[in-house]
Write a protein that holds these residues in place. Structure first.
Motif, PDB file in Angstrom:
ATOM      1  N   ARG A   1       0.881  -1.133   0.367  1.00 33.89           N
ATOM      2  CA  ARG A   1       0.064  -0.024   0.116  1.00 33.89           C
ATOM      3  C   ARG A   1       0.635   1.166   0.036  1.00 33.89           C
ATOM      4  O   ARG A   1       0.643   1.993  -0.328  1.00 33.89           O
ATOM      5  CB  ARG A   1      -0.714  -0.074   1.493  1.00 33.89           C
ATOM      6  N   PHE A   2       2.106   1.604   0.631  1.00 32.45           N
ATOM      7  CA  PHE A   2       3.056   2.076   0.559  1.00 32.45           C
ATOM      8  C   PHE A   2       3.249   2.421  -0.840  1.00 32.45           C
ATOM      9  O   PHE A   2       3.257   3.834  -0.671  1.00 32.45           O
ATOM     10  CB  PHE A   2       3.966   2.167   1.167  1.00 32.45           C
ATOM     11  N   LEU A   3       3.691   2.000  -1.605  1.00 32.60           N
ATOM     12  CA  LEU A   3       4.497   2.084  -2.830  1.00 32.60           C
ATOM     13  C   LEU A   3       3.263   2.157  -3.638  1.00 32.60           C
ATOM     14  O   LEU A   3       3.002   2.788  -4.987  1.00 32.60           O
ATOM     15  CB  LEU A   3       5.148   0.890  -3.273  1.00 32.60           C
ATOM     16  N   HIS A   4       1.907   1.779  -3.393  1.00 31.74           N
ATOM     17  CA  HIS A   4       1.145   2.169  -4.265  1.00 31.74           C
ATOM     18  C   HIS A   4       0.492   3.741  -4.179  1.00 31.74           C
ATOM     19  O   HIS A   4      -0.491   4.442  -4.904  1.00 31.74           O
ATOM     20  CB  HIS A   4      -0.771   2.027  -3.431  1.00 31.74           C
ATOM     21  N   TYR A   5       0.459   4.548  -3.167  1.00 27.79           N
ATOM     22  CA  TYR A   5       0.343   6.082  -3.484  1.00 27.79           C
ATOM     23  C   TYR A   5       1.654   6.048  -2.837  1.00 27.79           C
ATOM     24  O   TYR A   5       1.414   8.118  -3.292  1.00 27.79           O
ATOM     25  CB  TYR A   5       0.406   6.332  -1.441  1.00 27.79           C
ATOM     26  N   SER A   6       2.879   6.237  -2.516  1.00 24.46           N
ATOM     27  CA  SER A   6       4.173   6.905  -2.619  1.00 24.46           C
ATOM     28  C   SER A   6       4.825   7.593  -4.103  1.00 24.46           C
ATOM     29  O   SER A   6       4.666   8.410  -4.599  1.00 24.46           O
ATOM     30  CB  SER A   6       4.844   6.388  -2.299  1.00 24.46           C
ATOM     31  N   ARG A   7       4.450   6.704  -5.002  1.00 25.50           N
ATOM     32  CA  ARG A   7       4.287   7.320  -6.741  1.00 25.50           C
ATOM     33  C   ARG A   7       2.935   8.578  -7.049  1.00 25.50           C
ATOM     34  O   ARG A   7       4.226   8.638  -8.064  1.00 25.50           O
ATOM     35  CB  ARG A   7       3.925   6.402  -7.381  1.00 25.50           C
TER      36      ARG A   7
ATOM     37  N   LEU B   1      13.856  -0.734   2.080  1.00 22.13           N
ATOM     38  CA  LEU B   1      13.084  -0.802   0.319  1.00 22.13           C
ATOM     39  C   LEU B   1      13.020  -1.294  -0.843  1.00 22.13           C
ATOM     40  O   LEU B   1      14.539  -2.114  -0.641  1.00 22.13           O
ATOM     41  CB  LEU B   1      13.092   0.970   0.527  1.00 22.13           C
ATOM     42  N   PRO B   2      11.940  -2.093  -0.907  1.00 24.22           N
ATOM     43  CA  PRO B   2      12.479  -2.494  -2.470  1.00 24.22           C
ATOM     44  C   PRO B   2      12.097  -2.531  -4.176  1.00 24.22           C
ATOM     45  O   PRO B   2      12.352  -3.261  -4.095  1.00 24.22           O
ATOM     46  CB  PRO B   2      10.771  -3.568  -2.113  1.00 24.22           C
ATOM     47  N   VAL B   3      12.004  -0.926  -4.113  1.00 20.10           N
ATOM     48  CA  VAL B   3      12.347   0.092  -5.209  1.00 20.10           C
ATOM     49  C   VAL B   3      14.049   1.370  -4.980  1.00 20.10           C
ATOM     50  O   VAL B   3      13.817   1.067  -3.495  1.00 20.10           O
ATOM     51  CB  VAL B   3      11.545   0.507  -5.353  1.00 20.10           C
ATOM     52  N   PRO B   4      14.040   1.515  -6.044  1.00 16.36           N
ATOM     53  CA  PRO B   4      15.574   2.410  -5.692  1.00 16.36           C
ATOM     54  C   PRO B   4      15.278   3.334  -4.898  1.00 16.36           C
ATOM     55  O   PRO B   4      15.936   4.151  -4.663  1.00 16.36           O
ATOM     56  CB  PRO B   4      15.777   2.196  -7.341  1.00 16.36           C
ATOM     57  N   TYR B   5      13.893   4.077  -5.982  1.00 10.60           N
ATOM     58  CA  TYR B   5      13.712   5.638  -5.024  1.00 10.60           C
ATOM     59  C   TYR B   5      12.469   5.345  -4.106  1.00 10.60           C
ATOM     60  O   TYR B   5      11.522   4.859  -4.218  1.00 10.60           O
ATOM     61  CB  TYR B   5      13.669   6.491  -6.081  1.00 10.60           C
ATOM     62  N   LEU B   6      12.558   5.574  -3.193  1.00 12.69           N
ATOM     63  CA  LEU B   6      11.487   5.569  -2.061  1.00 12.69           C
ATOM     64  C   LEU B   6       9.398   6.602  -2.282  1.00 12.69           C
ATOM     65  O   LEU B   6       8.544   6.004  -2.716  1.00 12.69           O
ATOM     66  CB  LEU B   6      11.247   6.198  -0.561  1.00 12.69           C
ATOM     67  N   LEU B   7      10.148   7.978  -3.111  1.00 12.07           N
ATOM     68  CA  LEU B   7       9.459   8.756  -3.699  1.00 12.07           C
ATOM     69  C   LEU B   7       9.270   8.741  -5.367  1.00 12.07           C
ATOM     70  O   LEU B   7      10.735   9.959  -5.362  1.00 12.07           O
ATOM     71  CB  LEU B   7       9.461  10.205  -2.967  1.00 12.07           C
ATOM     72  N   PRO B   8       9.514   7.566  -6.249  1.00 14.46           N
ATOM     73  CA  PRO B   8       9.978   8.072  -7.121  1.00 14.46           C
ATOM     74  C   PRO B   8       9.595   8.889  -8.393  1.00 14.46           C
ATOM     75  O   PRO B   8      10.299   9.511  -9.300  1.00 14.46           O
ATOM     76  CB  PRO B   8       9.162   6.821  -8.442  1.00 14.46           C
ATOM     77  N   ASN B   9       8.224   9.929  -7.844  1.00 12.14           N
ATOM     78  CA  ASN B   9       7.964  11.055  -8.673  1.00 12.14           C
ATOM     79  C   ASN B   9       7.922  12.225  -7.925  1.00 12.14           C
ATOM     80  O   ASN B   9       7.613  13.202  -8.653  1.00 12.14           O
ATOM     81  CB  ASN B   9       6.529  10.778  -9.778  1.00 12.14           C
ATOM     82  N   LEU B  10       8.744  12.440  -7.473  1.00  4.90           N
ATOM     83  CA  LEU B  10       8.600  13.799  -5.810  1.00  4.90           C
ATOM     84  C   LEU B  10       9.277  15.086  -7.355  1.00  4.90           C
ATOM     85  O   LEU B  10      10.683  14.456  -7.611  1.00  4.90           O
ATOM     86  CB  LEU B  10       9.886  13.406  -5.494  1.00  4.90           C
ATOM     87  N   ARG B  11       9.523  15.906  -7.474  1.00  5.37           N
ATOM     88  CA  ARG B  11       9.539  17.386  -7.962  1.00  5.37           C
ATOM     89  C   ARG B  11       9.640  18.171  -7.238  1.00  5.37           C
ATOM     90  O   ARG B  11      10.888  18.703  -7.301  1.00  5.37           O
ATOM     91  CB  ARG B  11       8.312  17.310  -9.174  1.00  5.37           C
ATOM     92  N   GLU B  12       9.280  19.026  -5.386  1.00  9.63           N
ATOM     93  CA  GLU B  12      10.016  19.463  -5.239  1.00  9.63           C
ATOM     94  C   GLU B  12      10.140  19.037  -4.037  1.00  9.63           C
ATOM     95  O   GLU B  12       8.769  17.803  -3.140  1.00  9.63           O
ATOM     96  CB  GLU B  12       8.506  20.333  -5.338  1.00  9.63           C
ATOM     97  N   LEU B  13      10.851  18.771  -3.498  1.00  6.10           N
ATOM     98  CA  LEU B  13      11.306  19.392  -1.768  1.00  6.10           C
ATOM     99  C   LEU B  13      11.440  20.004  -0.727  1.00  6.10           C
ATOM    100  O   LEU B  13      12.292  20.713  -1.733  1.00  6.10           O
ATOM    101  CB  LEU B  13      12.745  18.587  -1.682  1.00  6.10           C
TER     102      LEU B  13
END
Length: 569
Positions: free
Chosen positions: A114-120, A151-163
């Motif tokens: 569920r985490f990855l379903h929303y983190s993208r 973490l099973p993927v390379p990036y926790l937030l793969p579509n993050l553009r602003e921080l």
């Protein structure tokens, strides 16, 4: 007949519909902050066609990683008090009810479903994001480390553009490395709290290095570390030397950059916005720019400088490529002389005639600045200004300069000179006739801030040749202008500004400041300055009442005058 379904609507229509739904502020209750997203959550559960767009909008901006962690299985985490590794509570915690999320068992791959379903869906991490019910929670140090390891993927937030990070504690730094994304474009780092520890300094260094190695599209970077440790600066500067695609860079409230770093930024082909705040360098500040070429910053459009020495500012402008700068903002923390300010304006007039917006702020304390002569501003006539903000510059503006402004800047939209000075600095006011001439020559004018000389009120016949400003939302600031005939002045201004919506005077600010500092009612004061502020504040309030008289009558009157003039022609 064609039937239009939700599935047939283009994404742009969905986005427009969702823009009409409020995400913050519609439910002010502090007991249920998550209701700020109530409308979107209801829409997300309506049907499948609306579910994805609504979910993308709900999760687009988050205040932290806590909402994502809360989507993990409930048997994985629990809430506890913020304890350090030695068992003591963190002394820097400012929120009394802040509680930390801890993991009760080892994190496995299935916990991230569920985490990855929303983190993208997350595009921005910002403190200004909509408030969630879990805003009083934070992720524990050990839980952050477990997230990174499992973490099973390379990036926790793969579509993050602003921080946008506003950190208040040393342990928040350890969270940075989890927020790096290959699509990251904007990074804004601000730190206020205890001095960064050696461990946190290394974490920041690794974060910047990973940003350089991963985020090729990084274009905006802001660094504001008020407790900047000396041992960290070299690591930060080394990371900055690896950023070659920046279009905006801000170095705020930090030690001066080394000349090598400034030289690197001066050669960037895409850098369009630069903000530097350099204090405490004295006359050695000129050495920071001594190694720059004469045609540096080839694409710079916006330049913002904050400093305590004006000498080296002119050298920066001389080395910037000619006629590329459009917006220039200068904030001085120390008083300046009229000659130094005129030299700066001469440089702008010769080197950057294409400038359209200029703002210069000087110290506004009582006695901080002397009144500058009118010829100080004459070099600005060579510019193509649309916005001029010299509100804290005590310049004695005269009628010839106002006429020159009306001719040189036909597209002027905002003009502010000498209305935010100290109480004992009162530059000479502009006549009402000169104000009317400026209004007639600049049809796009929407805001004026000038000290006015209301002694001579022009006859009404002069206004017939001066078309009134019809824009809605026009504002007028008169500073500490004196008025002896409030009724006549109000009638004149009402004819000149039929749609005037905001009239501000500094006299009322003086009264409010006195009552706040002394705790007494200003009406009972015998201080001559306070009495004078009360008198002129009341008179300008009378002017405002006259100006804000039924505007429909004034509009009908003006239309009748214009119609009669056209019929006569």
């Amino acid at each position: 007949m064609m039937v239009v379904t939700l599935n047939s609507l283009p994404p742009a229509v969905f986005a427009h519909i969702l823009d009409q739904l409020p995400t913050t502020g519609d439910f002010p209750s502090k007991s249920a902050p998550a209701r700020n997203l109530h409308a979107l959550t209801v829409l997300a559960r309506t049907c499948r066609a609306l579910s994805e767009p609504a979910l993308n909008r709900i999760w687009r901006a988050l205040p932290s990683l806590v909402p994502l962690v809360c989507t993990m299985p409930r048997d994985l985490w629990t809430m506890g008090q913020p304890l350090s590794k030695d068992g003591r509570q963190y002394p820097w915690t400012r929120i009394q009810d802040l509680r930390y999320i801890k993991f009760k068992r080892m994190v496995v791959r299935s916990d991230f479903d569920r985490f990855l379903h929303y983190s993208r869906r997350v595009v921005a991490i910002s403190a200004d994001a909509p408030v969630w019910t879990c805003s009083h929670l934070a992720v524990d140090v050990e839980a952050r480390a477990a997230l990174e390891l499992a973490l099973p993927v390379p990036y926790l937030l793969p579509n993050l553009r602003e921080l946008h990070l506003f950190l208040q504690g040393v342990h928040d730094v350890e969270l940075w490395k989890l927020m790096v994304s290959p699509k990251l474009q904007i990074v804004d780092i601000s730190y206020e709290g205890y001095r960064l520890t050696v461990f946190s300094t290394l974490e920041l260094k690794r974060f910047l290095e990973r940003v350089v190695a991963t985020s090729d599209g990084l274009s905006h970077l802001t660094i504001d570390l008020k407790t900047f440790p000396p041992e960290l600066q070299k690591h930060v500067e080394a990371a900055l030397l690896g950023m070659t695609r920046l279009t905006s860079f801000s170095w705020v409230d930090s030690p001066p950059l080394r000349p090598a770093v400034l030289h690197h930024f001066s050669e960037l082909a895409h850098l369009q916005s630069l903000t530097l705040q350099i204090h405490g360098v004295g006359k050695t500040g000129a050495q920071l720019f001594s190694g720059l070429s004469s045609e540096c910053f080839p694409a710079l459009r916006n330049l913002r400088l904050t400093t305590d020495v004006l000498d080296w500012t002119s050298s920066v402008l001389l080395r910037t490529r000619r006629d590329t700068l459009l917006n220039f903002t200068l904030k001085m923390t120390q008083p300046v002389s009229a000659d130094a300010l005129k030299t700066l304006f001469d440089t702008l007039g010769v080197q950057h005639a294409s400038l359209t917006a200029l703002e210069v702020s000087l110290p506004t304390g009582d006695g901080a600045q002397d009144v500058f002569p009118p010829d100080t501003l004459w070099p600005l006539i060579a510019l193509r200004l649309r916005t001029l903000d010299l509100g804290s510059c005590p310049v004695a503006v005269d009628a010839p300069f106002m006429r020159a402004c009306a001719i040189a800047w036909p597209e002027l939209r905002a003009l502010c000179i000498g209305v935010r000075c100290g109480r004992d600095v009162r530059p000479r006011g502009v006549s009402l006739l000169a104000l009317a001439e400026l209004v007639g020559a600049c049809p796009e004018l929407r805001a004026v801030g000038l000290a006015l000389d209301t002694a001579d009120i022009p006859p009404r016949a002069l206004l017939e040749d001066c078309p009134p400003l019809t824009q809605n939302g026009f504002s007028l600031c008169v500073g500490r202008s004196r008025v002896e005939q409030p009724l006549e002045v109000g009638i004149f201004l009402s004819r000149l500004f039929p749609n005037l919506e905001w009239l501000h005077t500094s006299w009322q600010d003086d009264v409010d400041r006195y009552e706040e500092e002394s705790g007494e009612n200003a009406v009972e004061s015998r201080d001559p300055d306070v009495v004078m502020a009360l008198v002129f504040s009341h008179r300008w309030a009378t002017v405002g009442e006259v100006v804000n008289s039924p505007w429909e009558v004034r509009q009908q009157e003006r239309r009748a005058v214009i119609a009669g003039r056209i019929a006569g022609e």
